[in-house]
Design a protein around this motif. Structure first.
Motif, PDB file in Angstrom:
ATOM      1  N   ASN A 478       0.828  -1.208   0.000  1.00 22.05           N
ATOM      2  CA  ASN A 478       0.000   0.000   0.000  1.00 22.05           C
ATOM      3  C   ASN A 478       0.863   1.260   0.000  1.00 22.05           C
ATOM      4  O   ASN A 478       0.547   2.253  -0.662  1.00 22.05           O
ATOM      5  N   TRP A 479       1.951   1.207   0.761  1.00 18.43           N
ATOM      6  CA  TRP A 479       2.834   2.377   0.848  1.00 18.43           C
ATOM      7  C   TRP A 479       3.486   2.684  -0.492  1.00 18.43           C
ATOM      8  O   TRP A 479       3.630   3.855  -0.874  1.00 18.43           O
ATOM      9  N   LEU A 480       3.872   1.654  -1.229  1.00 21.38           N
ATOM     10  CA  LEU A 480       4.499   1.878  -2.532  1.00 21.38           C
ATOM     11  C   LEU A 480       3.551   2.595  -3.491  1.00 21.38           C
ATOM     12  O   LEU A 480       3.970   3.480  -4.253  1.00 21.38           O
ATOM     13  N   SER A 481       2.293   2.221  -3.461  1.00 21.21           N
ATOM     14  CA  SER A 481       1.305   2.916  -4.304  1.00 21.21           C
ATOM     15  C   SER A 481       1.172   4.366  -3.872  1.00 21.21           C
ATOM     16  O   SER A 481       1.093   5.283  -4.708  1.00 21.21           O
ATOM     17  N   TRP A 482       1.146   4.589  -2.565  1.00 25.12           N
ATOM     18  CA  TRP A 482       1.085   5.961  -2.037  1.00 25.12           C
ATOM     19  C   TRP A 482       2.342   6.739  -2.421  1.00 25.12           C
ATOM     20  O   TRP A 482       2.276   7.905  -2.835  1.00 25.12           O
ATOM     21  N   ALA A 483       3.513   6.109  -2.296  1.00 25.53           N
ATOM     22  CA  ALA A 483       4.781   6.786  -2.544  1.00 25.53           C
ATOM     23  C   ALA A 483       4.928   7.199  -4.007  1.00 25.53           C
ATOM     24  O   ALA A 483       5.481   8.268  -4.307  1.00 25.53           O
TER      25      ALA A 483
END
Length: 612
Positions: A478-483
């Motif tokens: 999820n963080w990679l998509s946000w980043a």
């Protein structure tokens, strides 16, 4: 009440860095004087560093700390300072705050409650002080009071709660301080960072100031002090239930001083940031401190093109970007020990080429998609990128074993063996790069893999530091998509299009992580109950059967698999590289969850599931 100016200060300390620790405290004092501060509160154990571990048990270490206190006194003229240090009395060590007024020590306040949960083992080192007790100890040939003390400055009466003291409900010292009618409570702390924790801390400080109808000033340590725990450097001031001031957290600076007049009006409150932003800021600071305090020249990373290694590459890139943004290029390089800093038009990219070396180590089982993903990401952030094939080395190892045992290895009989040799073969050559560069090798395992042992010991677990071992795979995805969007990292586009896979089996076998294990979202739910909340397998089943839309047999299968893999893989967790504590819990046996290496593996508990 007199309108005086007080301050909290945070410092980035390191155990055994005596001169550096003392100098940062002195710089904070000098800055406080410039701001016309009358009382300055520094964090818990600021003289030694909180992470000194068993050094606290020695006789010489607390003695050296008090000698450092003596060296500090000349810098405390014209100001009152509170600073933390260990004090040994015979065979007991106490966690204390020394109060220095105009260059003279007026007393030592001793911590009454020890932190013993999660990452803390304070009872191993310190003895709790009893409420209302005061003794005298000798310091510089004078008898100085030590114990449950309060102090006066002008017409202000003030006292202390030291970190854990404030978290003990009705037992906390604050109630006794309220009975003594103090106007101000200082809380010098070494409170570890965890995502979302600052909101709890804010609530505690507001409620404390309301319950005791006083000013409440909180000052926390800063930085990755000694390897695993990160301190966010939070400084808070509240009065009668209202937050008046809050600083920006997780600074790359050596120290911060936040001063405020004792006046019931809001001064400067930094916003509480999101969990995603907290993760990247804390990791960036932790990587920077780990690199410079270990005297390393940068990082080396086996970049597979998948989620885990890609997230770590981005964290290093953010370390450079945020460090330069806060400190400036020259100071960032100076603090990092970089002698020849870049003077190009794009210093960030040039520094990344110097500080992060990556390598894609392919096999016949690797896909073009992951190679393209790794290359594209490395180029986008400016990291040095190498790539090579390891099939020759894998075949060499395999043929030697086949000759020894007199048969060919097959995927039907030797699946794990054939997977693991690929992962292990990648380790020696990437370590060579780390040695050549005098760099830290970054390990790529996440917490979900740590739960179930889905990692090859001496393969993808090899490394100096494991930045994401304390967060789960679902969070990373999820963080990679946000980043990609929020950190402006277009190089993640290909990473985010891939399904997680170890790529250790032949491509036609379509290996994926979740097919090997179970959905990562399910692992997260089970680990929260089993590890964080310490629930039994039966408890986990009853809770999740209500929460998840899964048939009974499938859920039981997932739970049994988790507990079986968890118990048989403790030996792997014991050998994982040090990791940062980033979340509300982790599986590092040295900091959060101890579990026997050998056990019965929940056999009876799991058998009960089949009887339902």
């Amino acid at each position: 009440m007199s309108s005086i100016k007080i301050a909290g200060a945070t410092v980035n300390q390191t155990p055994l860095d005596w001169s550096g620790n003392l100098n940062r405290i002195i710089l904070a004092i000098e800055e406080a004087k410039k701001q016309a501060v009358e009382i300055l509160c520094l964090p818990e154990l600021a003289i030694t560093g909180y992470g000194s571990e068993d050094l606290f048990l020695s006789y010489w270490y607390p003695k050296k700390a008090t000698s450092q206190l003596a060296l500090l006194l000349p810098y405390c003229k014209g100001i009152t300072i509170a600073v933390g240090l260990p004090v040994r009395i015979q065979d007991k060590v106490f966690n204390c705050v020394a109060v220095i007024e105009d260059g003279e020590v007026k007393g030592f306040v001793a911590k009454q409650f020890m932190a013993i949960d999660g990452v803390h083992y304070e009872f191993r080192w310190f003895t709790p002080w009893k409420a209302n007790e005061i003794i005298e100890i000798e310091f510089q040939e004078q008898l100085i009071p030590l114990g449950d003390l309060t102090f006066h400055h002008k017409n202000i009466h003030y006292g202390f709660e030291i970190c854990e003291d404030a978290w003990r409900g009705k037992l906390r010292p604050g109630y006794q301080l309220c009975d003594r009618k103090v106007d101000l409570i200082f809380n010098p702390s070494a409170s570890h960072f965890a995502m979302g924790k600052t909101a709890l801390r804010k609530e505690l400080i507001e409620e404390s100031s309301a319950a005791f109808d006083c000013y409440y000033c909180y000052a926390n340590l800063l930085g990755n002090e000694s390897g695993r725990m990160i301190f966010d450097g939070e400084i808070l001031l509240a009065k009668s239930g209202e937050l008046l001031s809050r600083n920006r957290l997780l600074s790359f600076e050596d120290f911060q001083v936040c001063s405020f007049f004792l006046a019931p009006k809001t001064q400067k409150i930094a916003p509480i940031i999101s969990k995603n932003e907290e993760f990247v800021q804390a990791s960036a600071l932790a990587l920077f401190d780990y690199m410079r305090k270990s005297r390393s020249n940068g990082f080396v990373l086996s970049l597979s093109g998948g989620a885990d290694s890609s997230s770590i590459a981005i964290l290093v890139a953010e370390m450079v970007k945020r460090g330069i943004g806060e400190l400036g290029l020259e100071d960032f390089c100076k603090k990092a020990g970089i002698k020849n800093f870049p003077i190009s038009q794009n210093p960030e990219q040039e520094l990344m080429k110097q500080l992060l070396t990556t390598a894609y180590q392919g096999t016949k089982n690797s896909s073009n998609d992951t190679f393209s993903s790794a290359k594209f990401l490395a180029e986008s952030i400016g990291a040095t990128f190498y790539h090579w094939e390891i099939d020759e080395e894998v075949n060499s190892y395999t043929s030697k074993i086949e000759n020894a045992i007199g048969r060919k290895l097959t995927w039907e009989l030797d699946d794990i063996t054939l997977q693991n040799i690929q992962a292990r073969t990648r380790s020696p050559i990437i370590w060579m790069l780390a040695n050549i560069n005098n760099a830290l090798l970054l390990t790529t395992s996440n917490r979900s893999e740590g739960d179930v042992g889905y990692a090859t010991m001496d393969g993808d677990t090899s490394g100096s530091i494991s930045p994401i071992a304390a967060v789960d795979k679902q969070f990373i995805l999820n963080w990679l998509s946000w980043a990609e969007k929020n950190l402006d990292r277009p190089g993640l586009a290909k990473v985010n299009s891939l399904q997680p896979s170890a790529e250790l089996r032949p491509l036609e076998r379509t290996q994926t992580d979740e097919k090997d294990l179970m959905p990562y979202a399910i692992i997260v739910e089970i680990e929260k109950l089993a590890i964080r909340d310490r629930r039994s397998p039966m408890d986990v089943y009853h809770i999740l059967s209500d929460d998840l839309e899964l048939d009974s047999a499938t859920l039981k299968g997932y739970i049994k698999k988790f507990f079986q893999l968890w118990s048989r893989n403790q030996w792997k967790r014991e050998r994982l590289a040090p990791s940062f504590h980033l979340d509300e819990f982790n599986v590092d046996p040295k900091t959060w969850y101890r579990f026997p290496i050998l056990s019965g593996g929940f056999a009876e508990e799991l058998a009960q599931l089949d009887q339902l």
